[in-house]
Write a protein that holds these residues in place. Structure first.
Motif, PDB file in Angstrom:
ATOM      1  N   SER A   1       0.845  -1.198   0.000  1.00  0.00           N
ATOM      2  CA  SER A   1       0.000   0.000   0.000  1.00  0.00           C
ATOM      3  C   SER A   1       0.880   1.248   0.000  1.00  0.00           C
ATOM      4  O   SER A   1       1.468   1.592   1.023  1.00  0.00           O
ATOM      5  N   MET A   2       0.966   1.909  -1.146  1.00  0.00           N
ATOM      6  CA  MET A   2       1.769   3.134  -1.248  1.00  0.00           C
ATOM      7  C   MET A   2       1.146   4.196  -0.356  1.00  0.00           C
ATOM      8  O   MET A   2      -0.055   4.479  -0.465  1.00  0.00           O
ATOM      9  N   PRO A   3       1.924   4.805   0.540  1.00  0.00           N
ATOM     10  CA  PRO A   3       1.369   5.802   1.452  1.00  0.00           C
ATOM     11  C   PRO A   3       1.085   7.128   0.756  1.00  0.00           C
ATOM     12  O   PRO A   3       1.594   7.397  -0.326  1.00  0.00           O
ATOM     13  N   PRO A   4       0.273   7.971   1.410  1.00  0.00           N
ATOM     14  CA  PRO A   4       0.088   9.329   0.887  1.00  0.00           C
ATOM     15  C   PRO A   4       1.401  10.105   1.015  1.00  0.00           C
ATOM     16  O   PRO A   4       2.270   9.747   1.800  1.00  0.00           O
ATOM     17  N   CYS A   5       1.514  11.169   0.281  1.00  0.00           N
ATOM     18  CA  CYS A   5       2.671  12.055   0.369  1.00  0.00           C
ATOM     19  C   CYS A   5       2.765  12.598   1.801  1.00  0.00           C
ATOM     20  O   CYS A   5       1.752  12.979   2.388  1.00  0.00           O
ATOM     21  N   PRO A   6       3.971  12.660   2.380  1.00  0.00           N
ATOM     22  CA  PRO A   6       4.123  13.225   3.719  1.00  0.00           C
ATOM     23  C   PRO A   6       3.667  14.687   3.802  1.00  0.00           C
ATOM     24  O   PRO A   6       3.365  15.182   4.884  1.00  0.00           O
ATOM     25  N   ASP A   7       3.625  15.387   2.671  1.00  0.00           N
ATOM     26  CA  ASP A   7       3.193  16.786   2.659  1.00  0.00           C
ATOM     27  C   ASP A   7       1.698  16.937   2.356  1.00  0.00           C
ATOM     28  O   ASP A   7       1.217  18.042   2.121  1.00  0.00           O
ATOM     29  N   PHE A   8       0.972  15.824   2.366  1.00  0.00           N
ATOM     30  CA  PHE A   8      -0.452  15.824   2.014  1.00  0.00           C
ATOM     31  C   PHE A   8      -1.270  16.827   2.826  1.00  0.00           C
ATOM     32  O   PHE A   8      -2.135  17.505   2.291  1.00  0.00           O
ATOM     33  N   ASN A   9      -0.999  16.955   4.111  1.00  0.00           N
ATOM     34  CA  ASN A   9      -1.768  17.867   4.967  1.00  0.00           C
ATOM     35  C   ASN A   9      -1.273  19.308   4.922  1.00  0.00           C
ATOM     36  O   ASN A   9      -1.912  20.197   5.470  1.00  0.00           O
ATOM     37  N   ASN A  10      -0.131  19.556   4.273  1.00  0.00           N
ATOM     38  CA  ASN A  10       0.444  20.900   4.235  1.00  0.00           C
ATOM     39  C   ASN A  10       0.010  21.725   3.030  1.00  0.00           C
ATOM     40  O   ASN A  10       0.136  22.944   3.040  1.00  0.00           O
ATOM     41  N   SER A  11      -0.464  21.067   1.981  1.00  0.00           N
ATOM     42  CA  SER A  11      -0.881  21.773   0.771  1.00  0.00           C
ATOM     43  C   SER A  11      -1.887  20.909   0.010  1.00  0.00           C
ATOM     44  O   SER A  11      -1.946  19.702   0.223  1.00  0.00           O
ATOM     45  N   PRO A  12      -2.662  21.517  -0.884  1.00  0.00           N
ATOM     46  CA  PRO A  12      -3.635  20.720  -1.650  1.00  0.00           C
ATOM     47  C   PRO A  12      -2.954  19.639  -2.498  1.00  0.00           C
ATOM     48  O   PRO A  12      -1.907  19.880  -3.100  1.00  0.00           O
ATOM     49  N   HIS A  13      -3.533  18.470  -2.497  1.00  0.00           N
ATOM     50  CA  HIS A  13      -3.040  17.332  -3.282  1.00  0.00           C
ATOM     51  C   HIS A  13      -4.237  16.705  -4.005  1.00  0.00           C
ATOM     52  O   HIS A  13      -4.676  15.612  -3.669  1.00  0.00           O
ATOM     53  N   PRO A  14      -4.783  17.372  -5.018  1.00  0.00           N
ATOM     54  CA  PRO A  14      -5.991  16.868  -5.684  1.00  0.00           C
ATOM     55  C   PRO A  14      -5.792  15.573  -6.468  1.00  0.00           C
ATOM     56  O   PRO A  14      -6.733  14.797  -6.618  1.00  0.00           O
ATOM     57  N   LEU A  15      -4.584  15.296  -6.968  1.00  0.00           N
ATOM     58  CA  LEU A  15      -4.369  14.089  -7.773  1.00  0.00           C
ATOM     59  C   LEU A  15      -4.106  12.846  -6.920  1.00  0.00           C
ATOM     60  O   LEU A  15      -4.295  11.733  -7.374  1.00  0.00           O
ATOM     61  N   LYS A  16      -3.622  13.044  -5.712  1.00  0.00           N
ATOM     62  CA  LYS A  16      -3.414  11.957  -4.747  1.00  0.00           C
ATOM     63  C   LYS A  16      -2.699  10.754  -5.351  1.00  0.00           C
ATOM     64  O   LYS A  16      -3.192   9.629  -5.322  1.00  0.00           O
ATOM     65  N   GLY A  17      -1.517  11.002  -5.907  1.00  0.00           N
ATOM     66  CA  GLY A  17      -0.774   9.907  -6.514  1.00  0.00           C
ATOM     67  C   GLY A  17       0.710  10.167  -6.604  1.00  0.00           C
ATOM     68  O   GLY A  17       1.194  11.239  -6.240  1.00  0.00           O
TER      69      GLY A  17
END
Length: 70
Positions: A33-49
C-alpha cells in the motif's frame, strides 16, 4: 505496462516516485500500500498519486484495476 502515476494505496514495485501534486520524491522497496505524500496535509493534493520515476510502478496485483486515472 508501466503507468505514468499510481494512486495512494496502490501495490507498487520497488523504484523511485515523485508526488504528482508537489514533487516530493520517494524511493523504496515493493509495498502492498503506497502511502500518501508526507506533505499531504500541508498543501492541496488533488491528484493523490505518485509519478513513476524508475521501476515498474503498479505491482502485478493492482488493487484498482479499473481506475483509468493511473
Amino acid at each position: 505496462m508501466q503507468k505514468d502515476h499510481v494512486p495512494y494505496g496502490s501495490d507498487i514495485s520497488a523504484g523511485s516516485y515523485a508526488c504528482v501534486d508537489c514533487g516530493r520524491e520517494y524511493s523504496g522497496p515493493s509495498q502492498k500500500s503506497m502511502p500518501p505524500c508526507p506533505d499531504f496535509n500541508n498543501s492541496p493534493h488533488p491528484l493523490k498519486g505518485w509519478k513513476v520515476l524508475s521501476g515498474q510502478g503498479d505491482a502485478v496485483e493492482d488493487p484498482y484495476p479499473n481506475n483509468a486515472n493511473k
